[in-house]
Design a protein around this motif. Sequence first.
Motif, PDB file in Angstrom:
ATOM      1  N   PHE A 143       1.057  -1.216  -0.076  1.00  0.00           N
ATOM      2  CA  PHE A 143       0.060  -0.027  -0.152  1.00  0.00           C
ATOM      3  C   PHE A 143       0.695   1.272  -0.143  1.00  0.00           C
ATOM      4  CE2 PHE A 143      -3.550  -2.652   2.074  1.00  0.00           C
ATOM      5  CZ  PHE A 143      -3.951  -3.069   0.770  1.00  0.00           C
ATOM      6  N   ARG A 144       2.220   1.104   0.067  1.00  0.00           N
ATOM      7  CA  ARG A 144       3.094   2.283   0.201  1.00  0.00           C
ATOM      8  C   ARG A 144       3.922   2.379  -1.271  1.00  0.00           C
ATOM      9  NH1 ARG A 144       7.129   1.719   4.873  1.00  0.00           N
ATOM     10  NH2 ARG A 144       7.738   3.872   4.097  1.00  0.00           N
ATOM     11  N   CYS A 145       3.310   1.526  -2.114  1.00  0.00           N
ATOM     12  CA  CYS A 145       4.070   1.437  -3.363  1.00  0.00           C
ATOM     13  C   CYS A 145       3.465   1.919  -4.724  1.00  0.00           C
ATOM     14  CB  CYS A 145       4.634  -0.081  -3.961  1.00  0.00           C
ATOM     15  SG  CYS A 145       5.660  -0.621  -2.379  1.00  0.00           S
ATOM     16  N   TYR A 181       6.705   4.872  -2.558  1.00  0.00           N
ATOM     17  CA  TYR A 181       7.496   4.309  -1.352  1.00  0.00           C
ATOM     18  C   TYR A 181       8.781   5.201  -1.100  1.00  0.00           C
ATOM     19  CZ  TYR A 181       9.895   0.992   1.590  1.00  0.00           C
ATOM     20  OH  TYR A 181      10.580   0.407   2.866  1.00  0.00           O
ATOM     21  N   PHE A 182       9.737   5.659  -2.205  1.00  0.00           N
ATOM     22  CA  PHE A 182      10.569   6.317  -1.753  1.00  0.00           C
ATOM     23  C   PHE A 182      10.694   7.906  -2.027  1.00  0.00           C
ATOM     24  CE2 PHE A 182      12.286   2.375  -3.670  1.00  0.00           C
ATOM     25  CZ  PHE A 182      13.194   1.957  -2.665  1.00  0.00           C
ATOM     26  N   GLN A 183       9.626   8.045  -2.664  1.00  0.00           N
ATOM     27  CA  GLN A 183       9.116   9.634  -2.659  1.00  0.00           C
ATOM     28  C   GLN A 183       7.733   9.761  -2.833  1.00  0.00           C
ATOM     29  OE1 GLN A 183      11.116  12.656  -2.333  1.00  0.00           O
ATOM     30  NE2 GLN A 183       9.133  13.315  -2.329  1.00  0.00           N
ATOM     31  N   ASN A 184       6.747  10.478  -2.101  1.00  0.00           N
ATOM     32  CA  ASN A 184       5.380  10.355  -2.444  1.00  0.00           C
ATOM     33  C   ASN A 184       5.214  11.567  -3.460  1.00  0.00           C
ATOM     34  OD1 ASN A 184       2.655  11.354  -1.905  1.00  0.00           O
ATOM     35  ND2 ASN A 184       2.836   9.800  -0.533  1.00  0.00           N
ATOM     36  N   ALA A 213       7.952  10.430 -15.140  1.00  0.00           N
ATOM     37  CA  ALA A 213       8.793  11.086 -14.336  1.00  0.00           C
ATOM     38  C   ALA A 213       9.761  10.131 -13.369  1.00  0.00           C
ATOM     39  CB  ALA A 213       8.075  12.089 -13.241  1.00  0.00           C
ATOM     40  N   TYR A 214      10.815  10.165 -13.308  1.00  0.00           N
ATOM     41  CA  TYR A 214      12.012   9.422 -12.481  1.00  0.00           C
ATOM     42  C   TYR A 214      12.732  10.263 -11.686  1.00  0.00           C
ATOM     43  CZ  TYR A 214      10.881   6.693 -16.816  1.00  0.00           C
ATOM     44  OH  TYR A 214      10.322   5.711 -18.008  1.00  0.00           O
ATOM     45  N   HIS A 215      12.707   9.892 -10.287  1.00  0.00           N
ATOM     46  CA  HIS A 215      13.216  10.389  -9.431  1.00  0.00           C
ATOM     47  C   HIS A 215      14.750   9.963  -9.023  1.00  0.00           C
ATOM     48  CE1 HIS A 215      13.137   7.563  -5.882  1.00  0.00           C
ATOM     49  NE2 HIS A 215      11.621   7.303  -6.425  1.00  0.00           N
ATOM     50  N   ARG A 216      15.563  10.728  -8.377  1.00  0.00           N
ATOM     51  CA  ARG A 216      16.919  10.338  -8.069  1.00  0.00           C
ATOM     52  C   ARG A 216      16.803   9.417  -6.954  1.00  0.00           C
ATOM     53  NH1 ARG A 216      21.241  13.074 -10.082  1.00  0.00           N
ATOM     54  NH2 ARG A 216      22.466  11.484  -9.063  1.00  0.00           N
TER      55      ARG A 216
END
Length: 218
Positions: A86-88, A125-128, A198-201
């Motif tokens: 649920f966080r992904c 998960y890593f960046q909302n 979009a792709y985050h670092r």
Amino acid sequence: RGFQGIEIWNYFSQYRDGFASILKGLYLLHNPHAALKGPYKKTMKILDRYQNDGHMVVAFGSSDAHGTQLKLGPLIINIASYALCFRCINMHILSEKKLSGKAAVDKEIIYNALRRGNSWISYDYFQNSKGFRFYLQCGGSLWSIGSKVRYQENMRFQVKTPAVARVKLIRNGSVWQYSDGQLHIFSGISKGVYRVEAYHRHMLGYRPWIFTNSIYIV
């Protein structure tokens, strides 16, 4: 023909597909995110083909959470737990109406946003991705995700990402322009079907993050 949506990214299915060997499976039990590499290219080509042919097919994403447990004798291993899934992969919607807290009312708000494609899929998960925006601008007018708009001169797209990201503007299924940063402006717009990836670092590279529904310029 005649269907309304296609699921472009499914957490549990892609996680399961990553179990190509015993060693890879053991690694993914420890680091499930390694299997989540973004929507499959073949799936995106199908979505783009339908949209380019004039079909208003909406993209969806899903955690597909099962809370599966693997029992090895006395040892119990959680595979794709609810707390993780649920966080992904989540759906984010845009609506002019605020949620009321009343199930019957909010159900219609959410379904209408999903039906119209006023939404994006995000690996949170890593960046909302809360606060992300993708819209078309011309003069004082703005059109958001899911809109169908008549072409005008001097149109431009603006994309705002809540963290530094590499943003690809996709036109008719192909990368048309890209930008790095948090505010992304794309000009020289013509007719076509446009969506954003979009792709985050993350560590030494970029992780797949946001995949939007389209804005149609006709």
